[in-house]
Design a protein around this motif. Structure first.
Motif, PDB file in Angstrom:
ATOM      1  N   GLY A 139      -4.016  -1.069  15.374  1.00 51.44           N
ATOM      2  CA  GLY A 139      -3.717  -0.956  13.950  1.00 51.44           C
ATOM      3  C   GLY A 139      -2.350  -0.376  13.659  1.00 51.44           C
ATOM      4  N   HIS A 150      -4.655 -12.004  18.813  1.00 55.92           N
ATOM      5  CA  HIS A 150      -3.539 -11.421  19.541  1.00 55.92           C
ATOM      6  C   HIS A 150      -3.276 -12.183  20.836  1.00 55.92           C
ATOM      7  CE1 HIS A 150      -2.695  -8.105  17.001  1.00 55.92           C
ATOM      8  NE2 HIS A 150      -3.949  -7.695  17.011  1.00 55.92           N
ATOM      9  N   PHE A 166       0.873  -1.166   0.000  1.00 63.00           N
ATOM     10  CA  PHE A 166       0.000   0.000   0.000  1.00 63.00           C
ATOM     11  C   PHE A 166       0.902   1.205   0.000  1.00 63.00           C
ATOM     12  CE2 PHE A 166      -2.530  -3.223   2.261  1.00 63.00           C
ATOM     13  CZ  PHE A 166      -3.586  -3.293   1.382  1.00 63.00           C
ATOM     14  N   ALA A 177       2.670  -4.365   3.033  1.00 63.35           N
ATOM     15  CA  ALA A 177       1.881  -5.131   3.999  1.00 63.35           C
ATOM     16  C   ALA A 177       2.237  -6.611   3.965  1.00 63.35           C
ATOM     17  CB  ALA A 177       0.393  -4.939   3.718  1.00 63.35           C
ATOM     18  N   GLN A 219      -8.569  -8.482  -1.751  1.00 62.55           N
ATOM     19  CA  GLN A 219      -7.433  -7.747  -2.291  1.00 62.55           C
ATOM     20  C   GLN A 219      -6.619  -8.642  -3.203  1.00 62.55           C
ATOM     21  OE1 GLN A 219      -5.787  -6.065   1.220  1.00 62.55           O
ATOM     22  NE2 GLN A 219      -7.018  -4.219   1.007  1.00 62.55           N
ATOM     23  N   VAL A 257       3.550   1.428   2.667  1.00 59.42           N
ATOM     24  CA  VAL A 257       3.681   0.212   3.488  1.00 59.42           C
ATOM     25  C   VAL A 257       3.789  -1.002   2.578  1.00 59.42           C
ATOM     26  CG1 VAL A 257       2.761  -0.970   5.493  1.00 59.42           C
ATOM     27  CG2 VAL A 257       1.804   1.243   4.816  1.00 59.42           C
ATOM     28  N   GLU A 316       2.295  -8.862  15.460  1.00 57.46           N
ATOM     29  CA  GLU A 316       1.938  -7.565  16.015  1.00 57.46           C
ATOM     30  C   GLU A 316       0.930  -6.863  15.114  1.00 57.46           C
ATOM     31  OE1 GLU A 316       2.550  -5.514  18.599  1.00 57.46           O
ATOM     32  OE2 GLU A 316       3.304  -7.289  19.643  1.00 57.46           O
ATOM     33  N   ASN A 317       0.399  -5.807  15.630  1.00 52.01           N
ATOM     34  CA  ASN A 317      -0.501  -4.994  14.816  1.00 52.01           C
ATOM     35  C   ASN A 317       0.205  -4.547  13.559  1.00 52.01           C
ATOM     36  OD1 ASN A 317      -1.578  -3.842  17.839  1.00 52.01           O
ATOM     37  ND2 ASN A 317      -2.993  -4.663  16.361  1.00 52.01           N
ATOM     38  N   GLY A 318      -0.502  -4.652  12.478  1.00 53.63           N
ATOM     39  CA  GLY A 318       0.074  -4.185  11.223  1.00 53.63           C
ATOM     40  C   GLY A 318       1.083  -5.138  10.627  1.00 53.63           C
ATOM     41  N   ALA A 319       1.180  -6.340  11.179  1.00 57.31           N
ATOM     42  CA  ALA A 319       2.137  -7.290  10.631  1.00 57.31           C
ATOM     43  C   ALA A 319       1.690  -7.801   9.269  1.00 57.31           C
ATOM     44  CB  ALA A 319       2.312  -8.451  11.604  1.00 57.31           C
ATOM     45  N   GLY A 320       0.429  -7.613   8.955  1.00 53.07           N
ATOM     46  CA  GLY A 320      -0.055  -8.027   7.646  1.00 53.07           C
ATOM     47  C   GLY A 320      -1.017  -9.198   7.697  1.00 53.07           C
ATOM     48  N   LYS A 321      -1.495  -9.513   8.869  1.00 52.77           N
ATOM     49  CA  LYS A 321      -2.386 -10.659   9.001  1.00 52.77           C
ATOM     50  C   LYS A 321      -3.691 -10.439   8.247  1.00 52.77           C
ATOM     51  CE  LYS A 321      -2.497  -9.979  13.388  1.00 52.77           C
ATOM     52  NZ  LYS A 321      -1.683  -8.774  13.595  1.00 52.77           N
ATOM     53  N   SER A 322      -4.310  -9.318   8.521  1.00 52.99           N
ATOM     54  CA  SER A 322      -5.592  -9.063   7.854  1.00 52.99           C
ATOM     55  C   SER A 322      -5.393  -8.990   6.351  1.00 52.99           C
ATOM     56  CB  SER A 322      -6.189  -7.749   8.340  1.00 52.99           C
ATOM     57  OG  SER A 322      -6.428  -7.813   9.709  1.00 52.99           O
TER      58      SER A 322
HETATM   59  N1  LIG Z   1      -6.230  -0.415   2.349  1.00 56.15           N
HETATM   60  C1  LIG Z   1      -5.046  -0.079   2.825  1.00 56.15           C
HETATM   61  N2  LIG Z   1      -4.413   1.030   2.364  1.00 56.15           N
HETATM   62  C2  LIG Z   1      -3.207   1.363   2.832  1.00 56.15           C
HETATM   63  N3  LIG Z   1      -2.540   0.687   3.767  1.00 56.15           N
HETATM   64  C3  LIG Z   1      -3.103  -0.420   4.280  1.00 56.15           C
HETATM   65  C4  LIG Z   1      -4.396  -0.838   3.831  1.00 56.15           C
HETATM   66  N4  LIG Z   1      -4.710  -1.974   4.511  1.00 56.15           N
HETATM   67  C5  LIG Z   1      -3.680  -2.226   5.336  1.00 56.15           C
HETATM   68  N5  LIG Z   1      -2.720  -1.310   5.196  1.00 56.15           N
HETATM   69  C6  LIG Z   1      -1.462  -1.275   5.905  1.00 56.15           C
HETATM   70  O1  LIG Z   1      -0.842  -2.528   5.722  1.00 56.15           O
HETATM   71  C7  LIG Z   1      -0.225  -2.960   6.918  1.00 56.15           C
HETATM   72  C8  LIG Z   1      -0.751  -4.305   7.327  1.00 56.15           C
HETATM   73  O2  LIG Z   1      -2.082  -4.161   7.708  1.00 56.15           O
HETATM   74  P1  LIG Z   1      -2.987  -5.358   8.242  1.00 56.15           P
HETATM   75  O3  LIG Z   1      -4.342  -4.818   8.378  1.00 56.15           O
HETATM   76  O4  LIG Z   1      -2.782  -6.538   7.388  1.00 56.15           O
HETATM   77  O5  LIG Z   1      -2.356  -5.634   9.665  1.00 56.15           O
HETATM   78  P2  LIG Z   1      -2.796  -6.693  10.754  1.00 56.15           P
HETATM   79  O6  LIG Z   1      -1.658  -7.593  10.921  1.00 56.15           O
HETATM   80  O7  LIG Z   1      -4.077  -7.264  10.423  1.00 56.15           O
HETATM   81  O8  LIG Z   1      -2.906  -5.743  12.004  1.00 56.15           O
HETATM   82  P3  LIG Z   1      -3.976  -5.819  13.210  1.00 56.15           P
HETATM   83  O9  LIG Z   1      -3.437  -6.738  14.179  1.00 56.15           O
HETATM   84  O10 LIG Z   1      -3.970  -4.416  13.717  1.00 56.15           O
HETATM   85  O11 LIG Z   1      -5.256  -6.189  12.628  1.00 56.15           O
HETATM   86  C9  LIG Z   1      -0.506  -1.881   7.954  1.00 56.15           C
HETATM   87  O12 LIG Z   1       0.620  -1.041   8.028  1.00 56.15           O
HETATM   88  C10 LIG Z   1      -1.666  -1.117   7.382  1.00 56.15           C
HETATM   89  O13 LIG Z   1      -1.619   0.229   7.785  1.00 56.15           O
END
Ligand SMILES: Nc1ncnc2c1ncn2[C@@H]1O[C@H](COP(=O)(O)OP(=O)(O)OP(=O)(O)O)[C@@H](O)[C@H]1O
Ligand SMILES: Nc1ncnc2c1ncn2[C@@H]1O[C@H](COP(=O)(O)OP(=O)(O)OP(=O)(O)O)[C@@H](O)[C@H]1O
Ligand SMILES: [Mg+2]
Ligand SMILES: [Mg+2]
Lengths: 505, 331, 347, 339
Positions: free
Chosen positions: A435, A206, A16, A21, A56, A19, A40-46
């Motif tokens: 996040g 988590h 993104f 991701a 996506q 980032v 961790e948060n933002g590791a890219g799991k979602s």
């Molecule tokens: N649509 C998007 N546009 C821009 N950046 C994005 C988008 N979706 C996610 N990101 C970025 O990608 C990175 C990974 O996000 P992701 O949501 O996969 O994290 P996560 O591991 O699920 O975190 P959490 O534990 O907070 O849910 C983060 O830095 C996030 O800010």
């Protein structure tokens, strides 16, 4: 055939703006397993899950479904191929019935000659609802359900969506437990165990104990990559943790050494504060003190925070700031009294995504960059520049729209919005690190420490138990709208997690 | 009424190639191109349109419409709509026509202030009852219409005494129409106001994300009341211009300017969902609409075809000027 | 004008906390929920109550019949409009669409201008013209992604233009008596158009409750994002709503034409106000997702009853508009009062 | 009161071939304006005018003024305008614009009190109107006579801020004074609108029931709406109706005794179109000098015409019939001057 993974990612990369991701991730989901995903948060799991469910598309790398390469045209397409997901943010519609939500886009046999057969629809939906338990009724309007029940409906919906295809479904659960109560969590676990018999499950959480308890295999993610793979039997929570955060961060994660003892002078005092969802809440925060308020979803802690900021009405009780009684009737009042608030929903309540970084930063306290009543562009550029540098906000320019910033950087801007005011007295932080990626999170923690050292009183609604315990001078627990416990939590003398947890549930 | 939704992330990526075009578009250039295209089109049919007399006459005609459109733009910037401002202009015109004789120039100030107070009332009711502005202002439209009918005793009022105090508005100075110069001054003042004071950002923040604005300590309620007040005050001013232009006032004189004023705002590129746009481009949008209102006659289009063309051109102009930055602006 | 309620993912505990597993109390549930137009019915009851003192003939069967007859055309309009509004859009083009459809219908039944006589098929033709104009709006909203508010101001003009082209020199007078009887002929004491309107409302209600189009209207109005995620072709449904609104406007125009007996460009004058105000007073949210056909029906009847009551009460013509405006604001406030909350965003 | 700076007095009259004829009115979806357009067009054709244009205001005063200003900015002195102002309040501005550009203006129907061609400008050649008082009076009398001089009626008014609406209603009031046996139960505006008139009449019929013996309407379209309501109430023929305007449909209804429609007035549209043009044209080409014309030529009512009742309905000409118009003498139809 038995050994072909149901789904597989090879060299998956997804970026993104600003980032990466997912960075060259290769993972596989095997048949009849519960696969854990932590990080961790933002590791890219979602992001990984979103790629798996067609929301996506990968920048590079490939997605294999049952051995052959697949490109999903969207979530509905993934559903047809037996892949369904429960999203981290809830996606139920409040204005239709539970049954409709469960079978949304999937009404098929309940329509005859183009007409809904409600009884049939309800019956089919009820089947999935019964699976998840929780005595949910298909015909209930969704808006009437409490938050946790909706999460169960989400799971039922995923079950229903996953069974659209002719294959055994793959169910992706993104932090399904974060808002569940203990009993509901148990139900969910039994559902997941039962699902394993006829489906594959990917489970993100988590809470490491959960992951260890329920998963057959776990991937640990860090900064968009897979940091390791392990079997729960072979590892301990501590090992997982260090894999997650990386060795270097380890001790300094919360910057505990930066914690300064609080002064004794009280800054913010709540006296028997009562509102619609909380009762007789009394607490005191001293100058320079960080108090974290812990509680589960419906505990009322969020509304206490909002009440301090004037965003929800107070029925009775007092709020005293530096010895003076205030009655914030709106956030505007609270802001003028010297209170700042970082809401949990960053994108909805925290930032104006359509405005640029500079405008967001000066939105709450334009006086700080004005000369008389007029905005002073030079001064504004200067001040904003300083804050960007100070907080290490990564942004191409001051005029970049907030929308284009990564979550962590957005959060820093939202924080800076309050820090602009040198008169700030109280900062209320509702899950300020939700996040955020590892680095950003550490930055935010450091910032909270610095603010406290400046004499600010901080009311922290931490995202996780550990965060709440590690960051604060005192931990208060709430349950059913009342304060249930208090723990001092000085540097080096932290309360036990279980003790705190006990008072919360 | 407009619903914005985030485009699914994949849908966004395709738009990056045309970034220069987009930057121009986002800066609000599109309405100017639409205006230029229309001017050229009318001029191509009828070269006499390019004569100073024609162009100046167009500016003069556009003056009251522009005032209403600017006020409407402020309201639309917060994501709301004011359906009552044209009706209020009619009412204010009637009151002014009555008042000029006995009060003289003071009547002008009284009318503008009185109109502003009506706007304040609308804002207060809207924010207190939390009924959508569409319905509140629709109701007020009815009230204003009824009141101006009663106030005019269903007759149009010729202004004789005291006309001198407003007549000069439609004089010309060095060949330039004073009326439009005044509109420009008002618009520039508003633009400067919106740019130099925090209120401009606050208004846009409310339009873009009202919750976040409220959580930033912005008095959203006060600002919403303020924009309705401003819109109403500008409607009062538009009434002054109408009376100066017509030398008389009737119960429904300005009513028909409502939809053109809204169209002007949107053609100017202000998003109906709020937050994007502003005063400057509304000036341009108002000229587009003013030109469309007479252009089809100048070109000599058969009267029956005119509404069809007008409708089609407005839709196309807005398709060209709409800012879709915030995802799919539909509904 | 988007009253963003609590955003997705953010749940107001007060809205959700109570009644986790409410025992089925259908009566209470209906009164307290959005599924039944209770507030609008109360407003109607209030009008009836006031009028029973002012002029009891308001409640006479004859006058109730008159109210029903006068509600018929706006009620049909409201049915189509409801779906557009449920999806969060708006259709301002009703009056223009009606003009075009009225002339089409009048010129295609037996009339004094030409020799065409399609009989009752002319009604279908009127609906088709309406649907076509709706399609223009729907396509512009769906494909060009232009807000419907402004698109339908455009299609309003287009409809008027088409009507003016068809008008010629004199209004085409309908000579087909059976066509006119459709509107006038009384069955069980009520004229034909009332029955047609009831049929349309029933059809609309069926559509709303039992078809994909109707249920997805709520989904799209509730959250377009969720709808897209669920693979619902949102643009197509949106366009379909405008087509439906156009078609019902066409039907309403045919009914009004049958009632008056001439094709008239001004056939819809004033109906936009009545219909939109009615839909909102009924309790259908302009933001979409809440309300329904029955709500709109009640709202429209409220609007017509107010106009009727003012004539009966002998309110001077000079202040009728004022009274109507006050009533609209008051009624809307009453209907929406219980939803008030601090920091609620309503545009 | 209109500002001077007038282009008056310049001798340069226009060649007939240079004259542009412009007719402005509400819109051609209205039969009256179709008749006006027919009359004006017939005049243009008879004089081989270079250019004739119909412009529609669509009920929007500002638009009408803008259209006129634009046409004047483009066409200059040799424009002849025959204007039905959308409402009287736009008239001063139109006069001012015409005066400044030196073009020629004839106006119809509406003008604010205190504004008259003879005192304003030679370029505002004339203002003509149709006296609504005798129209309202005569039709009301016909109505009352048909009711046998006693009973009750209701009245439907036009748009309230409209001069002819008010005049016609005054005519009704005058007739009422002469017929003490007739009672006016109520009056409401139906805004010239057929559907609205039908609704109001329907409501009146339920309110007053059989007491209503007649409906007087300020325009034919409202009269037709009333007819619809009367028919639906099953009282067709028993409730008498009279109205003003001379729409073809009403003339037909008057011919048919079963409708109960007793009277209307002949249409004046074609005459207003043609006469307005011919007066303006005469001034533009220098055949007349407005300043030298008597007052009765500058502000006048058209000669009142006998109303249409069943007796003469079959011989009433079509509203768009232009064959009987006299283009030679622009003053041929002048009635009494307007005060
Ligand atoms: N649509 C998007 N546009 C821009 N950046 C994005 C988008 N979706 C996610 N990101 C970025 O990608 C990175 C990974 O996000 P992701 O949501 O996969 O994290 P996560 O591991 O699920 O975190 P959490 O534990 O907070 O849910 C983060 O830095 C996030 O800010
Ligand atoms: N439009 C709707 N909105 C909300 N809920 C609905 C709607 N339609 C149906 N439901 C819910 O679905 C349930 C079943 O609907 P329905 O009335 O068809 O069932 P039923 O009466 O049991 O069946 P049947 O009448 O076919 O025997 C209702 O109790 C109602 O709660
Ligand atoms: Mg996540
Ligand atoms: Mg049933």
């Amino acid at each position: 055939m038995k050994d072909t993974p149901v789904m597989e990612l090879r060299g998956a990369t997804k970026s993104f703006p600003g980032v990466r991701a997912l960075n060259d991730v290769s993972v596989e989901v095997r048949r009849h397993e519960v696969l854990g995903l932590i990080g961790e948060n933002g590791a890219g799991k979602s992001t990984l899950l979103k790629v798996l469910c067609g929301l996506q598309r990968l920048d590079s790398g490939s997605l294999l479904l049952r051995g052959s390469e697949a490109v999903f045209q969207g979530v509905a397409d993934a559903n047809r191929n037996g892949v369904a997901m429960v999203f981290q943010e809830q996606s139920l519609l409040e204005n239709i019935t539970v049954a409709e939500n469960v079978l949304l886009g999937n009404e098929g046999p309940s329509l005859r000659c183009g007409l809904y057969r409600w009884r049939d629809l309800n019956r089919r939906a009820q089947k999935y609802l019964d699976l998840v338990g929780g005595s949910l009724r298909a015909a209930t309007p969704t808006g009437r359900l409490p938050f946790a029940k909706r999460q169960m409906v989400e799971v039922a919906k995923a079950l229903a969506s996953g069974e659209r295809g002719h294959h055994e479904p793959v169910i992706l659960l993104d932090e399904p437990t974060s808002v569940l109560e203990h009993a509901e969590m148990e139900t969910l676990f039994s559902i997941v165990r039962e699902l394993r018999e006829r489906a594959s499950v990917v489970f993100v959480s988590h809470r490491m104990e959960e992951v260890l308890a329920i998963c057959d295999r776990v991937y640990v993610m860090r900064d968009g990559g897979v940091a390791g793979e392990c079997r729960p039997a072979d590892v301990t929570t501590d090992q997982l943790f260090s894999m997650m955060v990386g060795q270097d961060l380890g001790a300094g994660y919360y910057h505990e050494s930066d914690q300064r003892p609080a002064q004794s002078r009280p800054r913010l005092e709540l006296g028997d504060l009562t509102g619609e969802t909380f009762h007789d809440v009394s607490l005191t925060i001293a100058h320079g003190e960080v108090v974290s308020l812990m509680g589960v979803q419906e505990s009322g802690r969020e509304d206490v925070a909002r009440a301090v900021f004037g965003a929800v009405p107070v029925r009775s009780g007092t709020i005293t700031l530096d010895g003076r009684r205030i009655r914030p009737r709106s956030p505007a009042h609270a802001v003028r009294a010297g209170i700042g608030y970082v809401p949990a929903e960053r994108k909805v309540d925290g930032a104006v995504l359509g405005m640029d970084v500079r405008e967001n930063l000066t939105l709450a306290h334009p006086g700080q960059v004005s000369r008389g009543p007029l905005l002073d562009p030079a001064r504004e550029r200067h001040t904003v520049g300083e804050w960007i540098e100070d907080l290490r906000v990564r942004t191409p320019s001051q005029h970049t729209p907030m929308r284009d910033l990564s979550g962590g950087n957005q959060q820093k801007v939202v924080l800076a919005k309050w820090l602009l005011d040198p008169e700030l007295r109280v900062l209320v932080l509702d899950t300020p690190t939700r996040g955020l990626d590892v680095g950003a999170k550490a930055d935010v923690y450091a910032l909270i420490r610095r603010l406290a050292a400046r004499g600010l009183a901080v009311l922290l609604l931490a995202d996780t138990l550990d965060e709440g315990i590690a960051m604060s001078h005192r931990v208060l627990t709430m349950k059913d709208g009342r304060i249930t416990g208090e723990f001092t939590s000085g540097a080096g003398a932290r309360p036990q997690r279980t003790d705190v947890l006990e008072r919360m549930v | 009424m407009a619903t914005t939704s985030q485009t699914p992330p994949e849908a966004r990526t395709g738009t990056e190639g045309t970034s220069r075009f987009r930057r121009l578009h986002e800066a609000g250039a599109a309405p100017f191109f639409v205006l230029a295209a229309l001017v050229v089109a009318v001029g191509a049919y009828d070269s006499s349109f390019f004569r100073a007399a024609s162009l100046i006459s167009l500016l003069e005609q556009a003056a009251p419409l522009t005032l209403l459109a600017i006020g409407e733009a402020l309201v639309v910037l917060t994501g709301r709509i004011d359906l009552s401002n044209a009706g209020l202009a009619s009412l204010a015109g009637v009151v002014l026509a009555h008042g000029l004789g006995s009060w003289g120039p003071a009547a002008v100030a009284l009318v503008v202030v009185g109109a502003a107070l009506c706007g304040t009332l609308i804002g207060v009711i809207h924010t207190t009852t939390q009924v959508p502005s569409f319905i509140i202002t629709l109701g007020f439209l009815g009230m204003f219409a009824g009141l101006s009918l009663s106030a005019s005793r269903a007759d149009s009022i010729l202004v004789t005494d005291g006309y001198g105090s407003i007549e000069w508005i439609f004089f010309r100075i060095f060949g330039l129409p004073i009326s439009y110069l005044l509109v420009l001054v008002a618009a520039l003042a508003l633009m400067a106001w919106m740019k130099a004071l925090p209120i401009g950002r606050r208004v846009r923040a409310i339009g873009l994300n009202e919750r976040a604005a409220a959580y930033s300590g912005i008095r959203t309620r006060g600002i919403v009341i303020a924009v309705f007040t401003a819109s109403a005050a500008l409607a009062g001013l538009a009434a002054v211009f109408q009376v100066a232009r017509l030398q008389s006032a009737g119960a429904t004189t300005s009513d028909a300017l409502l939809l053109p004023a809204i169209a002007a705002v949107i053609v100017g590129g202000t998003a109906i969902s709020g937050g994007i746009g502003g005063v400057g481009r509304t000036l341009c949008g108002a000229l587009v609409i003013a030109l469309l209102r007479v252009g089809l006659d100048l070109v000599g289009i058969n009267a029956a075809f005119q509404p069809i063309l007008y409708g089609a051109i407005v839709i196309m102009a807005i398709a060209a000027t709409a800012d879709r930055r915030r995802g799919a602006t539909v509904a | 004008m988007k009253p963003t309620l609590a955003p997705a993912g953010h749940h107001d505990p007060r809205a959700t906390g109570r009644g986790a597993d409410e025992p089925a109390r259908p009566g209470r549930a209906a009164l307290g929920s959005h599924t039944f137009p209770t507030p609008a019915l109360s407003v109607l009851a209030l009008i009836a109550l006031v009028m029973s003192f002012v002029n009891p003939s308001f409640l006479s069967p004859g006058n109730l019949g008159a109210v029903a007859e006068q509600s018929a055309v706006p009620a049909v309009l409201a049915v189509g409009l409801t779906f557009v509004i449920l999806m969060g859009g708006i259709d301002l083009s009703l009056e223009g669409t009606m003009a075009a459809a009225s002339l089409t219908t009048a010129l295609l039944v037996a009339n004094d201008r030409n020799t065409i006589d399609l009989g009752l098929w002319a009604i279908a033709a009127g609906c088709a013209v309406g649907a076509l104009i709706g399609l223009v709006a729907g396509a512009a909203v769906g494909l060009l992604r232009v807000p419907s508010f402004i698109v339908t101001i455009g299609t309003w003009q287009i409809g008027l233009g088409v009507a003016q082209l068809l008008f010629g020199d004199t209004p085409p007078r309908v000579t087909d008596e059976s066509f006119r009887a459709l509107a006038d002929h009384k069955t069980a004491g009520l004229p034909g158009i009332v029955w047609i309107a009831l049929l349309v409302v029933a059809a609309g209600w069926t559509l709303q409750r039992y078809t994909r189009f109707g249920r997805y209207a709520y989904v799209i109005g509730g959250s377009e994002e969720t709808a897209l995620l669920s693979g619902i072709p949102v643009r197509a449904y949106r366009a379909a709503a405008f087509v439906l609104a156009g078609a019902t406007a066409g039907l309403a125009a045919a009914m009004a034409t049958a009632r008056s007996g001439v094709g008239d460009v001004g056939i819809g004058t004033g109906l936009l106000f009545t219909t939109i105000a009615g839909v909102v007073i009924g309790g259908t949210f302009l933001t979409g997702g809440r309300g329904g056909v029955l709500h709109s029906l009640v709202g429209v009847v409220v609007m017509v009853a107010i106009a009727n009551a003012m004539v009966l009460a002998g309110v001077s013509s000079y202040i009728q508009q004022t009274v109507q405006g006050v009533v609209v604001v008051t009624a809307a406030s009453l209907t929406l009062w219980r939803a008030r909350r601090r920091l609620r965003v309503i545009k | 009161a209109v500002d001077s700076g007038s282009a008056a007095g310049d001798s340069g009259r226009c060649e007939p071939s240079d004259v542009t004829l412009v007719q402005s009115g509400r819109g051609l979806e209205n039969e009256y304006y179709v008749a006006v357009n027919a009359g004006a067009r017939a005049f243009a054709k008879a004089h081989h005018a270079r250019h004739y244009q119909w412009i529609a205001s669509n009920g929007d005063s500002s638009k009408q003024l803008s259209q006129i200003q634009s046409i004047l900015a483009k066409g200059g002195k040799c424009v002849v305008l025959n204007v039905d102002p959308n409402e009287s309040s736009v008239l001063p501005a139109i006069v001012k614009a015409v005066d400044k550009s030196g073009a020629w203006l004839v106006t119809q129907w509406n003008r604010p009190d205190g504004l008259a061609p003879e005192s304003e400008s030679p370029h505002w050649v004339a203002h003509m109107s149709v006296d609504g008082v005798p129209q309202g009076y005569e039709t009301a009398k016909a109505l009352f006579t048909s009711m046998g001089g006693k009973g009750s009626i209701v009245a439907l008014q036009g748009i309230l801020d409209n001069a002819p609406a008010q005049e016609r209603f005054r005519g009704l009031k005058k007739a009422l004074k002469e017929y003490p046996g007739i009672k006016l139960l109520g009056d409401q505006t139906a805004g010239w609108d057929r559907t609205k008139a039908q609704n109001v009449t329907q409501t009146y019929l339920t309110k007053y029931g059989h007491r209503i013996g007649g409906v007087w309407a300020a325009s034919d379209s409202m009269g037709l709406g009333a007819l619809g309501a009367v028919k639906n109430a099953g009282r067709k023929g028993k409730v008498k109706i009279a109205s003003v305007d001379g729409l073809a449909e009403v003339v037909r209804a008057v011919r048919d005794p079963s409708t109960g429609y007793v009277a209307t007035t002949p249409s004046t549209g074609a005459a207003q179109g043609a006469l307005g043009m011919s007066i303006g044209y005469a001034a533009a080409t220098g055949r007349i000098d407005p300043d030298k014309e008597p007052r009765g030529h500058r502000s006048f009512y058209l000669k009142p015409l006998p109303i249409i009742t069943r007796a003469n309905a079959s011989s009433a000409p079509s509203p768009t019939d232009t064959t009987r118009l006299d283009f030679k003498n622009p003053w041929s139809q002048n009635g009494r001057p307007i005060k």
